[in-house]
Motif scaffolding. Structure first.
Motif, short mmCIF file in Angstrom:
data_model
loop_
_atom_site.label_atom_id
_atom_site.label_comp_id
_atom_site.label_asym_id
_atom_site.label_seq_id
_atom_site.Cartn_x
_atom_site.Cartn_y
_atom_site.Cartn_z
N LEU A 454 0.84 -1.19 0.00
CA LEU A 454 0.00 0.00 0.00
C LEU A 454 0.88 1.24 0.00
O LEU A 454 1.81 1.35 0.80
N VAL A 455 0.60 2.17 -0.91
CA VAL A 455 1.43 3.37 -1.04
C VAL A 455 0.56 4.61 -1.12
O VAL A 455 -0.64 4.54 -1.41
N THR A 456 1.17 5.75 -0.87
CA THR A 456 0.54 7.06 -1.02
C THR A 456 1.49 7.96 -1.79
O THR A 456 2.64 7.58 -2.06
N LYS A 457 1.05 9.14 -2.14
CA LYS A 457 1.95 10.06 -2.84
C LYS A 457 3.12 10.46 -1.96
O LYS A 457 4.22 10.73 -2.46
N GLU A 458 2.91 10.44 -0.63
CA GLU A 458 4.00 10.79 0.29
C GLU A 458 5.08 9.72 0.33
O GLU A 458 6.24 10.03 0.59
N THR A 459 4.70 8.45 0.07
CA THR A 459 5.71 7.39 0.07
C THR A 459 6.34 7.21 -1.30
O THR A 459 7.44 6.67 -1.40
N LEU A 460 5.66 7.65 -2.37
CA LEU A 460 6.20 7.51 -3.72
C LEU A 460 7.08 8.69 -4.14
O LEU A 460 7.96 8.55 -4.97
N LEU A 461 6.79 9.86 -3.57
CA LEU A 461 7.52 11.07 -3.94
C LEU A 461 8.39 11.53 -2.78
O LEU A 461 8.03 11.38 -1.61
N SER A 462 9.52 12.11 -3.11
CA SER A 462 10.43 12.63 -2.09
C SER A 462 9.92 13.98 -1.59
O SER A 462 9.11 14.63 -2.26
N PRO A 463 10.38 14.43 -0.43
CA PRO A 463 9.97 15.75 0.08
C PRO A 463 10.27 16.88 -0.90
O PRO A 463 9.48 17.82 -1.03
N SER A 464 11.39 16.80 -1.61
CA SER A 464 11.73 17.85 -2.58
C SER A 464 10.77 17.83 -3.76
O SER A 464 10.46 18.89 -4.34
N GLU A 465 10.28 16.65 -4.15
CA GLU A 465 9.33 16.56 -5.27
C GLU A 465 7.95 17.07 -4.87
O GLU A 465 7.18 17.53 -5.73
N LEU A 466 7.63 16.99 -3.59
CA LEU A 466 6.34 17.50 -3.09
C LEU A 466 6.41 18.96 -2.68
O LEU A 466 5.36 19.58 -2.45
N GLU A 467 7.59 19.50 -2.57
CA GLU A 467 7.77 20.86 -2.08
C GLU A 467 6.98 21.91 -2.86
O GLU A 467 6.38 22.81 -2.25
N PRO A 468 6.92 21.85 -4.21
CA PRO A 468 6.16 22.88 -4.96
C PRO A 468 4.68 22.91 -4.59
O PRO A 468 4.01 23.90 -4.89
N PHE A 469 4.16 21.85 -3.97
CA PHE A 469 2.73 21.80 -3.65
C PHE A 469 2.46 22.07 -2.17
O PHE A 469 1.30 22.03 -1.74
N ARG A 470 3.49 22.35 -1.41
CA ARG A 470 3.32 22.58 0.01
C ARG A 470 2.42 23.80 0.24
O ARG A 470 2.57 24.83 -0.41
N ASN A 471 1.47 23.67 1.14
CA ASN A 471 0.53 24.73 1.48
C ASN A 471 -0.47 25.02 0.37
O ASN A 471 -1.15 26.06 0.41
N PHE A 472 -0.57 24.14 -0.63
CA PHE A 472 -1.57 24.29 -1.69
C PHE A 472 -2.39 23.00 -1.74
O PHE A 472 -2.20 22.16 -2.62
N SER A 473 -3.29 22.86 -0.78
CA SER A 473 -4.03 21.60 -0.64
C SER A 473 -4.88 21.30 -1.87
O SER A 473 -5.07 20.13 -2.24
N SER A 474 -5.42 22.32 -2.51
CA SER A 474 -6.25 22.10 -3.70
C SER A 474 -5.39 21.54 -4.84
O SER A 474 -5.83 20.64 -5.57
N GLN A 475 -4.19 22.06 -5.01
CA GLN A 475 -3.30 21.56 -6.06
C GLN A 475 -2.88 20.12 -5.77
O GLN A 475 -2.77 19.30 -6.68
N VAL A 476 -2.66 19.81 -4.49
CA VAL A 476 -2.30 18.44 -4.12
C VAL A 476 -3.44 17.48 -4.47
O VAL A 476 -3.21 16.36 -4.95
N THR A 477 -4.68 17.92 -4.26
CA THR A 477 -5.83 17.08 -4.57
C THR A 477 -5.89 16.80 -6.06
O THR A 477 -6.19 15.67 -6.49
N HIS A 478 -5.64 17.80 -6.89
CA HIS A 478 -5.63 17.59 -8.33
C HIS A 478 -4.49 16.67 -8.74
O HIS A 478 -4.62 15.88 -9.68
N LEU A 479 -3.39 16.74 -8.04
CA LEU A 479 -2.27 15.83 -8.30
C LEU A 479 -2.68 14.39 -8.04
O LEU A 479 -2.39 13.49 -8.82
#
Length: 479
Positions: A454-479
């Motif tokens: 079982l995986v999530t986007k947090e386990t598949l992507l590194s913190p640096s890859e998720l950084e552009p979406f930090r504090n943009f919950s709507s953009q994360v949902t679209h991702l």
């Protein structure tokens, strides 16, 4: 011949003692019949009473496991604790409902263990209806573009990703119907999402305008002479209370077109599910599909990171589909390893819909005791104030009634039972979509034990890859 001697009549026939004995026998026979009926009646009543008691216990929300829930629970002290041990510990000394859940989880674990030696159901990964039977038509056009000379339509969409897309494509369709020019949609700020992202932060504006130019006219903002108008004062502000849910196109021609012709602009606020699906002219329905499946393309930031997710979910193996091309654009090709010819791995994407906003809005109870009730009530007061006000003046259905009617979202430990029943093996790769699950790792214990891949986007992507979406919950949902 000698005559047979006559036998004397039996003395019992005329004896008073014999008569009394006969009457006693008759009374006993008469008593046995109603007594037997009473016994049978009592047995049937007892049977129905036990059935009623058992079903009432199953539907009693107070009988559910008393998990102490929090959004950030502490890490488990012993990660090797099995699912059944965790469930027993959570439900020790409690009522029969969580005992039933524990037994069901045990049966699911047993079924998954047995399924490992058997092939999967043949139709498990197939669409219910053969996709080749459907003929794509939304990208075809049979009419000329609307000039948009009757005025301008503004829309401020609310809600999540689905509500926003529905509102946008409804606005496109209404613009065509009323021969109006559409202004690039805006998104209302939500105190649930806490994200100020607008249309251009999620979708490609220029692509949206260019793709639909053969259908309607779209501009990025109102002309200067209309920007200073007080739309509410002149009657051009239309909210959801002014237009019935799933209104027919004729309603817009009758009520909205006169306002548009008079004031040259109409502003729809909300606009979720405010246009019917049936009856509606075929050309309008096809335009709505064209908007949803072709015109709305994610910005490159979302496409690129999404392609990276898909690549890792497929195990870096090639996999081409029209859906991925539509969602990922030219980044879809980059998710394929050119030198690999092996078959791409399959994965199951599951949206549990068990985020705190969904749980709070459902008004259901999930076994967390007083702590859960207080936490969810506080969340409703902050994020759903209208619902809180309704509760003060209107008697809403109880949590027990909502659950008995099947109107509560499935908790993760309930959803995993369905996955096992459908036939997905223990080794199935499962991607958990959506935001953070309410209850955190504790709530996910059962599903993660039964399906370890079982995986999530947090386990598949590194913190640096998720950084552009930090504090943009709507953009994360679209991702």
């Amino acid at each position: 011949m000698t005559e047979a001697p006559l036998l004397p009549p039996p003395a019992a026939a005329s004896s008073p003692a014999a008569s009394a004995l006969l009457r006693a026998r008759r009374r006993r026979r008469a008593w046995r019949r109603p007594r037997g009926l009473l016994c049978w009646g009592a047995l049937v009543a007892f049977f129905f009473l036990m059935n009623w008691w058992m079903f009432s216990r199953l539907q009693d929300p107070a009988a559910r496991p008393r998990f102490r829930l929090s959004r950030h629970p502490p890490a488990a002290a012993n990660s090797s604790l099995s699912t059944l041990e965790e469930m027993r510990a959570a439900g020790k000394g409690k009522r029969p409902h969580q005992v039933m859940l524990t037994r069901l989880l045990a049966l699911a674990a047993h079924a998954l263990a047995e399924a490992e030696s058997r092939p999967e159901p043949k139709d498990l990964w197939k669409e219910p209806i053969n996709a080749t039977l459907w003929r794509p038509c939304s990208d075809q056009r049979d009419s000329e573009a609307s000039e948009g000379t009757n005025g301008y339509i503004i829309i401020s969409a609310n809600g999540g990703i689905n509500q926003q897309r529905v509102a946008i494509c409804n606005a496109v369709t209404i613009s065509r119907l009323l021969n109006a020019t559409l202004v690039i949609p805006k998104f209302l700020y939500s105190n649930v999402w806490l994200d100020k992202s607008q249309f251009g932060d999620i979708y490609q504006e220029d692509y949206f305008i260019k793709y639909l130019k053969s259908d309607i006219r779209i501009v990025k903002e109102l002309p200067l002479e209309l920007q200073s108008l007080d739309l509410e004062a002149i009657g051009s502000l239309v909210n959801d209370a002014d237009v019935m849910k799933e209104a027919k196109p004729s309603i817009y021609v009758k009520k909205i077109l006169p306002i548009l012709l008079k004031n040259r602009v109409v502003h729809f606020v909300g606009f979720g599910n405010r246009l019917s699906y049936d009856p509606i002219p075929f050309e309008l329905q096809r335009l709505r599909c064209r908007c949803n499946f072709h015109a709305l393309r994610f910005v490159h930031k979302i496409q690129e990171t999404g392609a990276l997710l898909v690549k890792r979910l497929h195990g870096h193996m090639p996999h081409l589909s029209p859906l991925e091309d539509n969602l990922l654009g030219h980044f879809a090709g980059k998710s394929i390893s050119s030198g690999s010819r092996n078959e791409s791995s399959k994965y199951l994407a599951v949206h549990l819909r068990f985020e705190i906003d969904m749980v709070a809005y459902s008004l259901c109870y999930f076994g967390g005791g007083k702590d859960e009730e207080e936490e969810l009530e506080m969340y409703r007061q902050i994020h759903f104030p209208a619902l809180t006000e309704i509760k003060k003046t209107t008697k809403l259905p109880s949590a027990a009634f909502l659950r008995s009617e099947g109107k509560c979202p499935l908790a993760p430990e309930e959803a995993v039972l369905m996955l096992a029943a459908i036939g997905f093996k223990r080794s199935t790769s499962i991607y958990i979509a959506g935001a953070e699950i309410y209850g955190g790792r504790h709530r996910m214990a059962a599903i993660s034990r039964l399906y370890p891949a079982l995986v999530t986007k947090e386990t598949l992507l590194s913190p640096s890859e998720l950084e552009p979406f930090r504090n943009f919950s709507s953009q994360v949902t679209h991702l």
